[in-house]
Design an enzyme around this catalytic site. Structure first.
Site, PDB file in Angstrom:
ATOM      1  N   ARG A   1       0.718  -1.295  -0.004  1.00  0.00           N
ATOM      2  CA  ARG A   1       0.000   0.038   0.002  1.00  0.00           C
ATOM      3  C   ARG A   1       0.921   1.164  -0.023  1.00  0.00           C
ATOM      4  NH1 ARG A   1      -4.950  -2.092   3.966  1.00  0.00           N
ATOM      5  NH2 ARG A   1      -6.386  -2.649   2.057  1.00  0.00           N
TER       6      ARG A   1
ATOM      7  N   LYS B   1     -19.124 -15.018   3.806  1.00  0.00           N
ATOM      8  CA  LYS B   1     -20.750 -14.822   3.919  1.00  0.00           C
ATOM      9  C   LYS B   1     -21.348 -14.507   2.747  1.00  0.00           C
ATOM     10  CE  LYS B   1     -21.691 -12.521   7.745  1.00  0.00           C
ATOM     11  NZ  LYS B   1     -21.523 -11.524   8.769  1.00  0.00           N
TER      12      LYS B   1
ATOM     13  N   GLY C   1      -9.711  -8.286   0.153  1.00  0.00           N
ATOM     14  CA  GLY C   1      -8.679  -8.614   0.836  1.00  0.00           C
ATOM     15  C   GLY C   1      -8.106  -9.953   0.695  1.00  0.00           C
TER      16      GLY C   1
ATOM     17  N   GLY D   1     -12.998  -3.510   0.473  1.00  0.00           N
ATOM     18  CA  GLY D   1     -14.582  -2.885   0.518  1.00  0.00           C
ATOM     19  C   GLY D   1     -14.829  -1.991  -0.547  1.00  0.00           C
TER      20      GLY D   1
HETATM   21  P1  ADP Z   1     -12.592 -11.295   0.214  1.00  0.00           P
HETATM   22  O1  ADP Z   1     -11.518 -10.703   1.144  1.00  0.00           O
HETATM   23  O2  ADP Z   1     -11.467 -11.744  -0.919  1.00  0.00           O
HETATM   24  O3  ADP Z   1     -13.636 -10.460  -0.198  1.00  0.00           O
HETATM   25  P2  ADP Z   1     -14.221 -12.767   2.015  1.00  0.00           P
HETATM   26  O4  ADP Z   1     -13.638 -11.904   3.207  1.00  0.00           O
HETATM   27  O5  ADP Z   1     -15.452 -12.561   1.704  1.00  0.00           O
HETATM   28  O6  ADP Z   1     -13.193 -12.539   0.820  1.00  0.00           O
HETATM   29  O7  ADP Z   1     -13.930 -14.243   2.430  1.00  0.00           O
HETATM   30  C1  ADP Z   1     -12.634 -14.700   2.753  1.00  0.00           C
HETATM   31  C2  ADP Z   1     -12.843 -15.890   3.982  1.00  0.00           C
HETATM   32  O8  ADP Z   1     -13.698 -16.646   3.541  1.00  0.00           O
HETATM   33  C3  ADP Z   1     -11.486 -16.593   4.019  1.00  0.00           C
HETATM   34  O9  ADP Z   1     -10.893 -16.292   5.427  1.00  0.00           O
HETATM   35  C4  ADP Z   1     -11.761 -17.977   3.795  1.00  0.00           C
HETATM   36  O10 ADP Z   1     -11.004 -18.724   5.016  1.00  0.00           O
HETATM   37  C5  ADP Z   1     -13.312 -17.958   3.858  1.00  0.00           C
HETATM   38  N1  ADP Z   1     -14.069 -19.108   3.450  1.00  0.00           N
HETATM   39  C6  ADP Z   1     -13.807 -19.409   2.322  1.00  0.00           C
HETATM   40  N2  ADP Z   1     -14.608 -20.712   2.110  1.00  0.00           N
HETATM   41  C7  ADP Z   1     -14.971 -21.090   3.124  1.00  0.00           C
HETATM   42  C8  ADP Z   1     -15.854 -22.192   3.660  1.00  0.00           C
HETATM   43  N3  ADP Z   1     -16.419 -22.957   2.676  1.00  0.00           N
HETATM   44  N4  ADP Z   1     -16.174 -22.192   5.066  1.00  0.00           N
HETATM   45  C9  ADP Z   1     -15.943 -21.130   5.691  1.00  0.00           C
HETATM   46  N5  ADP Z   1     -15.227 -20.058   5.424  1.00  0.00           N
HETATM   47  C10 ADP Z   1     -14.782 -20.089   4.065  1.00  0.00           C
HETATM   48 MG    MG Z   2     -12.139 -10.327   3.572  1.00  0.00          MG
END
Ligand code: ADP
Ligand code: MG
Length: 396
Positions: free
Chosen positions: A39, A200, A353, A376
């Site tokens: 960053r 989620k 992230g 975000g």
């Molecule tokens: P990003 O930061 O790329 O937007 P998110 O924050 O939405 O992604 O999600 C990332 C998290 O989701 C990771 O910590 C990962 O471990 C978790 N994750 C992915 N698949 C599963 C699953 N099947 N069950 C529980 N957690 C999960």
């Molecule tokens: Mg995330």
């Protein structure tokens, strides 16, 4: 949508105090040492340009979550030292962000140097978007530049507040981020394929809906996939499930169908008995997950289907890992998708992230067209929303 912004070239910066909002919210270890300075590096083009044009940069940044009070461990001194090394110019770090002594220090700062103000989140008014705090920042600059893409979805005093008070423009990082998202949201080359995963489904439903209006195919994995499977009546065992979102998922599946968007869900899984880094992976060859098991990754057949769908894509956007990629036993699906995105010869954009962390872990960042610095903020752009820190610039 508000992706057109005034650029840095429109500001007369020579000899002027240029207040710059940057995103220096870097990860640190327990001892406070910076573990990844991406960053800080991302802000260098803007800062170099301002110095070359005779500007006197004064930087606003946040770091961690001090919640409106001074937290010694969250001072930005170490960030200032790293910035000086990377920029090759003197950086004077101040212990406050506003007030008369800060104003005097800014006045006295030598040409060719940079002033770094203290963590703006030490001030309670920052996240509230307090106009008085914004006015106090505005006294430190003649013009304002927002180069904090990762904070641009925040209606905070140092982001949108001060932008409304001074002649303002987007920095080079913000400009590059917006151009990448504009390209895929406004005139994507087809086929346009989106890959969505992560934890989620409630975090991602708006993105799914927005992308359903734009893409040809949407590949769903990660924790969010199980609520979609449940909406189709498939058993998901103990997998992550948001029961109150099943109806929304059902409606989204219907929308996708009516729009002719191919919404793909996992057809096999890697599961375990419990959630832990020593969990033993087992494969489930079908769609349904047995009771007492939770899905922690997409299965190999799903990974192959998704990779095949990505092969001829001309535009790809990826947000959210396919499984718990932090644990090697459940990384295979995320790795397969990441490699397929990297191999795609079209336009590729990755945001989020954890998705970016996965790319980093796999050493694939260099092979992606655009890796976003904003989690975000990138999600909100994909949702089709305006970012307050960007619209405030257009207004100024
Ligand atoms: P990003 O930061 O790329 O937007 P998110 O924050 O939405 O992604 O999600 C990332 C998290 O989701 C990771 O910590 C990962 O471990 C978790 N994750 C992915 N698949 C599963 C699953 N099947 N069950 C529980 N957690 C999960
Ligand atoms: Mg995330």
């Amino acid at each position: 949508m508000g992706l057109d912004v005034p650029g840095l070239e429109r500001l007369d910066v020579s000899g002027k105090r240029v207040l710059v909002r940057v995103d220096f919210n870097v990860p640190v270890d327990e001892a406070g040492a910076i573990t990844d300075d991406t960053r800080i590096r991302a802000a260098l083009p803007t800062l170099r340009e301002l110095l070359e044009r005779g500007g006197r940069p004064v930087l606003l940044c946040h770091f961690g979550r001090p919640k409106g009070q001074v937290v010694e461990a969250l001072r930005v001194d170490a960030i200032g030292r790293r910035l000086a090394e990377l920029l090759g110019a003197p950086v004077q770090k101040l212990d406050e962000s506003i007030g008369e002594s800060v104003e005097r220090a800014v006045e006295r700062a030598a040409a060719g140097s940079v002033v770094l103000l203290e963590n703006v989140r030490f001030y309670a008014g920052e996240t509230r978007g307090d106009p008085e705090l914004a006015a106090a920042y505005a006294r430190l600059g003649d013009v304002f530049v927002n180069d904090a893409f990762g904070a641009s979805h925040r209606d905070h005093a140092s982001v949108s507040g001060v932008a409304r008070l001074l002649p303002s423009a987007a920095g080079r990082l913000v400009e590059r981020e917006l151009a990448a998202f504009r390209r895929i949201l406004e005139s994507p080359e087809r086929p346009f394929v989106a890959v969505l995963g992560g934890a989620k489904v409630s975090d991602k439903l708006k993105v799914v809906s927005s992308l359903c209006e734009r893409v040809d195919a949407l590949l769903v994995g990660g924790g969010m996939a199980y609520t979609f499977l449940a909406a189709r009546g498939v058993a998901v065992g103990d997998s992550m499930l948001e029961a109150d979102r099943i109806e929304d998922c059902r409606a989204t599946l219907e929308t996708a169908r009516s729009r002719g968007v191919e919404l793909m869900l996992p057809s096999d899984h890697v599961v375990a008995e419990r959630f832990g880094d020593d969990a033993v992976p087992e494969s489930v060859p079908g769609e349904a997950i047995p009771e007492g098991r939770m899905g922690l990754d997409i299965g190999p057949r799903t990974a192959e289907r998704y990779a095949a769908r990505l092969r001829d894509a001309r535009t790809v956007v990826w947000n959210g890992p396919m499984g718990v990629f932090e644990w090697p036993a459940f990384r295979t699906g995320t790795e397969a998708v990441a490699r397929a995105v990297a191999a795609c010869s079209g336009t590729t954009v990755v945001g989020g992230g954890d998705s970016v962390a996965a790319l980093h872990l796999l050493g694939l960042e260099e092979r992606i067209g655009h890796v976003s610095t904003g989690g975000g903020a990138s999600l909100e752009l994909l949702e089709g929303r305006e970012l307050p820190g960007i619209s405030a610039l257009s207004a100024g």
